[in-house]
Design a protein around this motif. Structure first.
Motif, PDB file in Angstrom:
ATOM      1  N   UNK A  70       0.887  -1.246  -0.055  1.00  0.00           N
ATOM      2  CA  UNK A  70      -0.110   0.042   0.089  1.00  0.00           C
ATOM      3  C   UNK A  70       1.063   1.321   0.178  1.00  0.00           C
ATOM      4  N   UNK A  71       0.529   2.197  -0.772  1.00  0.00           N
ATOM      5  CA  UNK A  71       1.172   3.436  -1.210  1.00  0.00           C
ATOM      6  C   UNK A  71       0.295   4.612  -0.824  1.00  0.00           C
ATOM      7  N   UNK A  72       0.750   5.821  -0.016  1.00  0.00           N
ATOM      8  CA  UNK A  72      -0.183   6.671   0.282  1.00  0.00           C
ATOM      9  C   UNK A  72      -0.155   7.533  -1.222  1.00  0.00           C
ATOM     10  N   UNK A  73      -1.405   7.654  -1.851  1.00  0.00           N
ATOM     11  CA  UNK A  73      -1.667   8.319  -2.780  1.00  0.00           C
ATOM     12  C   UNK A  73      -1.748   9.979  -2.699  1.00  0.00           C
ATOM     13  N   UNK A  74      -2.138  10.823  -3.705  1.00  0.00           N
ATOM     14  CA  UNK A  74      -2.145  12.105  -3.428  1.00  0.00           C
ATOM     15  C   UNK A  74      -3.678  12.608  -4.047  1.00  0.00           C
ATOM     16  N   UNK A  75      -3.622  14.038  -4.103  1.00  0.00           N
ATOM     17  CA  UNK A  75      -4.971  14.570  -4.645  1.00  0.00           C
ATOM     18  C   UNK A  75      -5.321  14.281  -6.216  1.00  0.00           C
ATOM     19  N   UNK A  80      -0.664  10.167  -7.482  1.00  0.00           N
ATOM     20  CA  UNK A  80      -0.846   9.063  -6.887  1.00  0.00           C
ATOM     21  C   UNK A  80      -0.198   8.065  -7.582  1.00  0.00           C
ATOM     22  N   UNK A  81      -0.157   7.974  -8.928  1.00  0.00           N
ATOM     23  CA  UNK A  81       0.626   6.980  -9.804  1.00  0.00           C
ATOM     24  C   UNK A  81       2.119   7.354  -9.736  1.00  0.00           C
ATOM     25  N   UNK A  82       2.679   8.428  -9.528  1.00  0.00           N
ATOM     26  CA  UNK A  82       4.087   8.871  -9.290  1.00  0.00           C
ATOM     27  C   UNK A  82       4.505   7.929  -7.894  1.00  0.00           C
ATOM     28  N   UNK A  85       4.957   4.167  -8.520  1.00  0.00           N
ATOM     29  CA  UNK A  85       6.041   3.877  -9.258  1.00  0.00           C
ATOM     30  C   UNK A  85       7.268   3.856  -8.463  1.00  0.00           C
ATOM     31  N   UNK A  86       7.535   4.476  -7.539  1.00  0.00           N
ATOM     32  CA  UNK A  86       8.815   4.737  -6.857  1.00  0.00           C
ATOM     33  C   UNK A  86       8.983   3.186  -6.166  1.00  0.00           C
ATOM     34  N   UNK A  87       7.782   2.233  -6.037  1.00  0.00           N
ATOM     35  CA  UNK A  87       8.106   0.833  -5.577  1.00  0.00           C
ATOM     36  C   UNK A  87       7.890   0.031  -6.583  1.00  0.00           C
ATOM     37  N   UNK A 154       8.160   0.621 -17.572  1.00  0.00           N
ATOM     38  CA  UNK A 154       8.210   1.198 -16.403  1.00  0.00           C
ATOM     39  C   UNK A 154       8.833   2.675 -16.550  1.00  0.00           C
ATOM     40  N   UNK A 155      10.429   2.373 -17.051  1.00  0.00           N
ATOM     41  CA  UNK A 155      11.416   3.557 -17.203  1.00  0.00           C
ATOM     42  C   UNK A 155      10.684   4.637 -18.085  1.00  0.00           C
ATOM     43  N   UNK A 156      10.095   4.355 -19.224  1.00  0.00           N
ATOM     44  CA  UNK A 156       9.623   5.431 -20.077  1.00  0.00           C
ATOM     45  C   UNK A 156       8.367   6.223 -19.544  1.00  0.00           C
ATOM     46  N   UNK A 157       7.339   5.390 -18.444  1.00  0.00           N
ATOM     47  CA  UNK A 157       6.721   6.072 -17.920  1.00  0.00           C
ATOM     48  C   UNK A 157       6.914   6.746 -16.609  1.00  0.00           C
ATOM     49  N   UNK A 158       7.936   6.498 -16.026  1.00  0.00           N
ATOM     50  CA  UNK A 158       8.436   7.272 -15.034  1.00  0.00           C
ATOM     51  C   UNK A 158       8.857   8.574 -15.471  1.00  0.00           C
TER      52      UNK A 158
END
Length: 373
Positions: A70-75, A80-82, A85-87, A154-158
């Protein structure tokens, strides 16, 4: 199994859903929608890891249900996706929305079969109606209704998301950053739940369980010769107050624990720590209102509550009706569904010696039945 991570976005506020219940907490039998979707996709065996984004208010409760990441998202969806993607450490990532709840295994296979063929694989639906844009009729064959899930390198999306521009889907960000995308035909049954009426358009969801969920709360507070006494949300004529971090309303504290117990949401100390100055001297009715809102957001309805007040003093018989009325209004239920009982301990123990008050509360909940809309 491919080198593929699944990211499920569930951090939204459901502002367009027009219900007190967040759509990710609608129950499918006993499971909240987000867990139903995650479990269903996990069973395909396509993913080495599943990451779920969640709002700050929801994330700890979500962890009680399963052991996904679980990752805390954003507004925003993009932020949230960013965060998610860190994980992600796999070469490819599949991103979908919890609201797209009935994705079939064959649909997934059609997307995953294209892995590596482009920077982003994008499902779409054809448009069959006439399309008018800015008062001009346009060629509907050139219009595509974009769906998720979308499969990205993944690398392209990041890299594509390293921008202040906000995109509503992954492929748009990737193309704007110079990447490639390939379109494949989507699936009509993969309908996205945006508005509450959309629930009538999805076929894989079972009705919520009709089980009654029960919880018990217990609390005691010693008397203090300072301050006013509040019990059951009502000011009591007494020479004593309660020793407490808040206003010490022991009846409401016990009730909060009963409600949290029935919903599986922990206890009052987890939500309102007694070492947090934000709650120092606070009206316990405000705490109860917060809990009622949270319970509603998470898909529960309050059936009834029963409260037993054990006190040698003060005498509370004349206050039982005002307590019932006050609590019922906060809970949003009829007065008849709030029962208040008072007893003594026959002068036994600390209560019998007139040193404080103890309260036991019971609460019954049920799931919000979205099939009745």
């Amino acid at each position: 199994m491919s080198d593929l991570t699944l990211v499920l976005l569930a951090a939204g506020s459901s502002s367009r859903f027009e219900s007190n219940v967040k759509k990710q907490w609608l129950r499918i039998e006993h499971k909240p929608l987000w867990q139903f979707v995650a479990d269903r996709l996990q069973e395909t065996g396509f993913f080495k890891k599943i990451i779920i984004t969640s709002s700050f208010d929801d994330i700890e409760f979500m962890k009680n249900y399963s052991d996904y990441t679980f990752i805390e998202g954003s507004s925003t969806r993009q932020k949230s996706l960013e965060n998610a993607l860190k994980k992600v450490d796999s070469e490819f990532v599949l991103v979908s929305d919890i609201a797209r709840s009935c994705i079939s295994e064959n649909f997934l296979k059609s997307i995953i079969s294209k892995i590596g063929k482009s920077d982003c694989i994008v499902p779409f639906l054809k448009v069959t109606d006439t399309i008018v844009y800015d008062n001009e009729t346009i060629d509907r064959d050139k219009v595509r209704r974009i769906q998720t899930p979308q499969l990205s390198r993944t690398s392209v999306l990041k890299n594509a998301l390293k921008t202040d521009e906000n995109f509503t889907d992954e492929s748009s960000a990737i193309v704007a950053n110079g990447g490639s995308r390939e379109f494949i035909l989507g699936e009509d049954d993969a309908h996205k739940i945006t508005y509450i009426q959309d629930l009538n358009k999805v076929s894989c969801l079972s009705a919520p369980s009709r089980d009654i969920l029960s919880g018990t709360g217990f609390d005691v507070h010693a008397f203090d010769d300072k301050g006013d006494m509040y019990l059951g949300g009502v000011k009591i004529d007494s020479e004593f107050g309660f020793k407490a971090h808040s206003d010490g309303d022991v009846a409401i504290h016990a009730l909060i624990d009963a409600l949290l117990g029935a919903s599986g949401m922990g206890d009052i100390g987890m939500l309102f720590p007694d070492n947090d100055d934000a709650y120092k001297g606070i009206d316990s009715k405000a705490l109860l209102k917060t809990v009622v809102t949270k319970i509603s957001n998470f898909g529960f309805l309050i059936v009834n509550v029963d409260i037993t007040i054990a006190a040698q003093k003060p005498k509370v018989g004349s206050y039982k009706l005002p307590m019932r009325q006050t609590i019922a209004k906060i809970l949003g239920i009829d007065n008849a569904r709030v029962n208040i009982k008072a007893t003594t301990t026959e002068k036994l123990g600390f209560i019998g010696r007139g040193e404080g008050v103890g309260v036991i509360a019971n609460a019954n909940l049920k799931y919000y039945d979205w099939t009745e809309i």
